[in-house]
Design a protein around this motif. Structure first.
Motif, PDB file in Angstrom:
ATOM      1  N   ALA A  34       0.838  -1.207   0.000  1.00 48.01           N
ATOM      2  CA  ALA A  34       0.000   0.000   0.000  1.00 48.01           C
ATOM      3  C   ALA A  34       0.870   1.253   0.000  1.00 48.01           C
ATOM      4  CB  ALA A  34      -0.926  -0.003   1.209  1.00 48.01           C
ATOM      5  N   CYS A  35       1.942   1.241   0.803  1.00 53.20           N
ATOM      6  CA  CYS A  35       2.850   2.396   0.834  1.00 53.20           C
ATOM      7  C   CYS A  35       3.566   2.566  -0.501  1.00 53.20           C
ATOM      8  CB  CYS A  35       3.871   2.230   1.956  1.00 53.20           C
ATOM      9  SG  CYS A  35       3.224   2.544   3.598  1.00 53.20           S
ATOM     10  N   GLY A  36       3.975   1.446  -1.110  1.00 47.34           N
ATOM     11  CA  GLY A  36       4.647   1.511  -2.400  1.00 47.34           C
ATOM     12  C   GLY A  36       3.767   2.123  -3.477  1.00 47.34           C
ATOM     13  N   ILE A  37       2.507   1.690  -3.517  1.00 45.77           N
ATOM     14  CA  ILE A  37       1.560   2.247  -4.498  1.00 45.77           C
ATOM     15  C   ILE A  37       1.346   3.732  -4.227  1.00 45.77           C
ATOM     16  CG2 ILE A  37      -0.832   2.161  -5.321  1.00 45.77           C
ATOM     17  CD1 ILE A  37      -0.730  -0.892  -4.635  1.00 45.77           C
ATOM     18  N   THR A  38       1.222   4.103  -2.948  1.00 47.44           N
ATOM     19  CA  THR A  38       1.043   5.511  -2.580  1.00 47.44           C
ATOM     20  C   THR A  38       2.243   6.340  -3.013  1.00 47.44           C
ATOM     21  OG1 THR A  38      -0.277   4.842  -0.657  1.00 47.44           O
ATOM     22  CG2 THR A  38       0.593   7.084  -0.654  1.00 47.44           C
ATOM     23  N   ILE A  39       3.446   5.838  -2.739  1.00 44.55           N
ATOM     24  CA  ILE A  39       4.677   6.541  -3.137  1.00 44.55           C
ATOM     25  C   ILE A  39       4.731   6.709  -4.660  1.00 44.55           C
ATOM     26  CG2 ILE A  39       7.193   6.233  -3.329  1.00 44.55           C
ATOM     27  CD1 ILE A  39       7.051   5.037  -0.448  1.00 44.55           C
ATOM     28  N   ALA A  40       4.378   5.654  -5.386  1.00 45.97           N
ATOM     29  CA  ALA A  40       4.396   5.720  -6.850  1.00 45.97           C
ATOM     30  C   ALA A  40       3.411   6.767  -7.366  1.00 45.97           C
ATOM     31  CB  ALA A  40       4.079   4.347  -7.441  1.00 45.97           C
ATOM     32  N   VAL A  61      14.860  13.444 -12.126  1.00 42.07           N
ATOM     33  CA  VAL A  61      15.550  12.168 -11.898  1.00 42.07           C
ATOM     34  C   VAL A  61      15.229  11.650 -10.501  1.00 42.07           C
ATOM     35  CG1 VAL A  61      17.802  11.051 -11.672  1.00 42.07           C
ATOM     36  CG2 VAL A  61      17.404  12.693 -13.515  1.00 42.07           C
ATOM     37  N   LEU A  62      15.286  12.530  -9.503  1.00 44.10           N
ATOM     38  CA  LEU A  62      14.983  12.136  -8.121  1.00 44.10           C
ATOM     39  C   LEU A  62      13.538  11.648  -7.994  1.00 44.10           C
ATOM     40  CD1 LEU A  62      16.684  15.056  -6.124  1.00 44.10           C
ATOM     41  CD2 LEU A  62      17.673  12.875  -6.858  1.00 44.10           C
ATOM     42  N   GLN A  63      12.626  12.382  -8.620  1.00 45.08           N
ATOM     43  CA  GLN A  63      11.220  11.983  -8.574  1.00 45.08           C
ATOM     44  C   GLN A  63      11.001  10.662  -9.299  1.00 45.08           C
ATOM     45  OE1 GLN A  63       9.684  15.585 -10.307  1.00 45.08           O
ATOM     46  NE2 GLN A  63       9.459  16.608  -8.325  1.00 45.08           N
ATOM     47  N   GLY A  64      11.746  10.450 -10.393  1.00 47.42           N
ATOM     48  CA  GLY A  64      11.661   9.186 -11.129  1.00 47.42           C
ATOM     49  C   GLY A  64      12.166   8.014 -10.306  1.00 47.42           C
ATOM     50  N   GLY A 116       8.691   2.992  -5.528  1.00 46.56           N
ATOM     51  CA  GLY A 116       7.307   2.707  -5.157  1.00 46.56           C
ATOM     52  C   GLY A 116       6.702   1.578  -5.976  1.00 46.56           C
ATOM     53  N   LEU A 117       6.988   1.566  -7.271  1.00 49.29           N
ATOM     54  CA  LEU A 117       6.448   0.523  -8.148  1.00 49.29           C
ATOM     55  C   LEU A 117       7.014  -0.862  -7.831  1.00 49.29           C
ATOM     56  CD1 LEU A 117       6.477   2.398 -11.589  1.00 49.29           C
ATOM     57  CD2 LEU A 117       4.465   1.788 -10.225  1.00 49.29           C
ATOM     58  N   LEU A 162       9.931 -10.476   0.634  1.00 51.40           N
ATOM     59  CA  LEU A 162      11.345 -10.422   1.018  1.00 51.40           C
ATOM     60  C   LEU A 162      11.529  -9.463   2.188  1.00 51.40           C
ATOM     61  CD1 LEU A 162      13.006 -10.248  -2.517  1.00 51.40           C
ATOM     62  CD2 LEU A 162      12.781 -12.256  -1.050  1.00 51.40           C
ATOM     63  N   PRO A 163      11.918  -9.965   3.360  1.00 50.75           N
ATOM     64  CA  PRO A 163      12.034  -9.108   4.549  1.00 50.75           C
ATOM     65  C   PRO A 163      13.002  -7.950   4.339  1.00 50.75           C
ATOM     66  CG  PRO A 163      12.276 -11.438   5.123  1.00 50.75           C
ATOM     67  CD  PRO A 163      12.290 -11.348   3.625  1.00 50.75           C
ATOM     68  N   PHE A 164      12.626  -6.790   4.852  1.00 49.03           N
ATOM     69  CA  PHE A 164      13.452  -5.576   4.909  1.00 49.03           C
ATOM     70  C   PHE A 164      13.674  -4.866   3.572  1.00 49.03           C
ATOM     71  CE2 PHE A 164      15.131  -8.413   8.302  1.00 49.03           C
ATOM     72  CZ  PHE A 164      14.563  -7.734   9.367  1.00 49.03           C
ATOM     73  N   THR A 165      13.362  -5.487   2.438  1.00 52.45           N
ATOM     74  CA  THR A 165      13.633  -4.821   1.161  1.00 52.45           C
ATOM     75  C   THR A 165      12.795  -3.549   1.003  1.00 52.45           C
ATOM     76  OG1 THR A 165      12.077  -6.350   0.109  1.00 52.45           O
ATOM     77  CG2 THR A 165      14.422  -6.853  -0.116  1.00 52.45           C
ATOM     78  N   SER A 166      11.527  -3.617   1.402  1.00 52.46           N
ATOM     79  CA  SER A 166      10.684  -2.425   1.299  1.00 52.46           C
ATOM     80  C   SER A 166      11.160  -1.329   2.250  1.00 52.46           C
ATOM     81  CB  SER A 166       9.219  -2.779   1.598  1.00 52.46           C
ATOM     82  OG  SER A 166       8.695  -3.582   0.570  1.00 52.46           O
ATOM     83  N   SER A 167      11.679  -1.733   3.411  1.00 53.75           N
ATOM     84  CA  SER A 167      12.200  -0.742   4.361  1.00 53.75           C
ATOM     85  C   SER A 167      13.426  -0.035   3.787  1.00 53.75           C
ATOM     86  CB  SER A 167      12.560  -1.418   5.684  1.00 53.75           C
ATOM     87  OG  SER A 167      11.394  -1.879   6.334  1.00 53.75           O
ATOM     88  N   ILE A 168      14.274  -0.779   3.074  1.00 54.50           N
ATOM     89  CA  ILE A 168      15.460  -0.173   2.455  1.00 54.50           C
ATOM     90  C   ILE A 168      15.037   0.839   1.386  1.00 54.50           C
ATOM     91  CG2 ILE A 168      17.482  -0.623   0.990  1.00 54.50           C
ATOM     92  CD1 ILE A 168      17.668  -3.373   2.488  1.00 54.50           C
ATOM     93  N   LEU A 169      14.102   0.425   0.523  1.00 55.78           N
ATOM     94  CA  LEU A 169      13.616   1.343  -0.513  1.00 55.78           C
ATOM     95  C   LEU A 169      12.867   2.523   0.106  1.00 55.78           C
ATOM     96  CD1 LEU A 169      12.394  -1.158  -3.275  1.00 55.78           C
ATOM     97  CD2 LEU A 169      14.481   0.220  -3.248  1.00 55.78           C
TER      98      LEU A 169
END
Length: 195
Positions: free
Chosen positions: A64-70, A132-135, A141-142, A150-157
């Protein structure tokens, strides 16, 4: 608009203030509306900070956070001033107890970041570099929904997006440069390792 000297703590303060209404949860739309008055970068900061907090352990929360960020990043790329989120995201409610725990956990990190971020290398925060930063935020997010298992990968991104959002919010191009350089080296190292 005057930039705050405590942008990360401001996001946490706003979240806590909305939770003080005594509700069982906090609707995403309420938080986005409140932060959007200050800056779209502040709106982008909220879900990315949530990903590096205990909230990231909630099933499907990272997606949900990834979609929101995207969605936020895409609208930043389009130059929009008013954000739109689909109802299944904007009507989502964050549990009050978990959200308060997350803001408490992030307090010391927020104070540390606010002390160190300042206006530097601002030319890196103007087009075409800003795009570039926004991209990068859009791509992070996508990717997140596909990394749910995969544990922690979303936290890193989420950390990468948080740093880029903070650089945009505070005008600190040095942080953006360090973040992008680190991300590039990490991707390059991973590619060499895999191939």
């Amino acid at each position: 608009m005057t930039q705050s000297s405590h942008p990360v703590e401001d996001v946490l303060d706003t979240t806590d203030q909305l939770l003080e209404d005594g509700k069982d949860g906090l609707q995403v739309s309420e938080l986005m509306d409140e932060l959007g008055v200050k800056s779209i970068a502040a709106v982008l900061l909220a879900p990315s900070l949530a990903l590096v907090s205990p909230l990231s352990g909630i099933p499907l929360f990272s997606s949900a956070c990834g979609i929101t960020i995207a969605l936020i990043s895409a609208q930043m790329l389009m130059g929009r001033n008013h954000l739109w989120l689909p109802s299944f995201l904007s009507n989502r409610s964050l549990p009050a107890r978990n959200t308060q725990k997350a803001t408490r956990t992030l307090r010391s990190l927020a104070a540390w970041m606010d002390r160190r971020f300042k206006r530097r290398l601002q030319s890196l925060l103007t087009p075409p570099f800003l795009r570039v930063l926004q991209g990068i935020c859009l791509l992070c997010g996508l990717i997140m929904p596909f990394l749910e298992i995969l544990p922690f990968t979303s936290s890193i991104l989420g950390g990468v997006v948080a740093l880029l959002a903070l650089s945009m919010l505070t005008g600190d191009g040095l942080i953006a440069l360090v973040t992008v350089t680190g991300l590039t080296l990490a991707i390059g190292g991973a590619a060499i390792h895999l191939f």
